[in-house]
Design an enzyme around this catalytic site. Structure first.
Site, PDB file in Angstrom:
ATOM      1  N   GLU A  12       0.839  -1.196   0.000  1.00  0.00           N
ATOM      2  CA  GLU A  12       0.000   0.000   0.000  1.00  0.00           C
ATOM      3  C   GLU A  12       0.874   1.246   0.000  1.00  0.00           C
ATOM      4  O   GLU A  12       2.058   1.186   0.328  1.00  0.00           O
ATOM      5  CB  GLU A  12      -0.936   0.013   1.209  1.00  0.00           C
ATOM      6  CG  GLU A  12      -0.213   0.120   2.551  1.00  0.00           C
ATOM      7  CD  GLU A  12      -1.173   0.151   3.746  1.00  0.00           C
ATOM      8  OE1 GLU A  12      -1.959  -0.804   3.870  1.00  0.00           O
ATOM      9  OE2 GLU A  12      -1.130   1.112   4.517  1.00  0.00           O
TER      10      GLU A  12
ATOM     11  N   ASP B  99      -2.469  13.173  -7.558  1.00  0.00           N
ATOM     12  CA  ASP B  99      -1.671  13.909  -6.568  1.00  0.00           C
ATOM     13  C   ASP B  99      -1.726  15.403  -6.846  1.00  0.00           C
ATOM     14  O   ASP B  99      -1.849  16.215  -5.927  1.00  0.00           O
ATOM     15  CB  ASP B  99      -0.207  13.453  -6.610  1.00  0.00           C
ATOM     16  CG  ASP B  99      -0.040  12.026  -6.126  1.00  0.00           C
ATOM     17  OD1 ASP B  99      -0.902  11.536  -5.382  1.00  0.00           O
ATOM     18  OD2 ASP B  99       0.973  11.413  -6.512  1.00  0.00           O
TER      19      ASP B  99
HETATM   20 ZN   LIG Z   1       0.693   9.615  -5.440  1.00  0.00          ZN
END
Ligand SMILES: [Zn+2]
Length: 121
Positions: free
Chosen positions: A11, A79
């Site tokens: 993860e 992001d």
């Molecule tokens: Zn990222």
């Protein structure tokens, strides 16, 4: 940071880097509430703890970091789109083959790479 990313290759790991000015000296991991290999969301209570820790230690938030266990050390479209902290540096730990790579970026108006230096201490 590489060690932390490598410890959880399934993860994305995330957290804060604190220090002074442009120099980060403290790593504050925060749980990834999504436990996803392709996304992260800092667990709110952990994020508050980390922020308090920085305040109480007299430091400043220098950077936010997260890993890309299945991608490059480069900010994803998400992001950039979901960035809530344009004033701080974003450190990406990406996986390139068997190696983890660390790069830093500024995500205010587009993506700009920052120079990373390791200071011994
Ligand atoms: Zn990222």
């Amino acid at each position: 940071m590489e060690a932390e990313a490598a410890a959880r290759p399934e993860e994305e790991v995330c957290g804060l880097l604190s220090g002074h000015g442009n120099v980060a000296d403290t790593l504050l991991p925060v749980e990834n509430a999504l436990h996803s290999p392709h996304a992260f969301d800092m667990e709110p209570a952990g994020l508050l703890d980390a922020m308090r820790n920085i305040r109480e230690s007299g430091g400043e938030l220098v950077a936010i970091y997260h890993s890309h266990p299945f991608g490059p050390a480069y900010p994803s479209r998400t992001d950039v789109a979901s960035n809530q902290y344009p004033e701080v540096a974003h450190v990406l730990i990406g996986r390139e083959g068997a190696e983890w790579r660390v790069r830093a970026f500024r995500l205010d108006d587009g993506v700009g790479e920052l120079t990373l230096k390791t200071v011994a201490g």
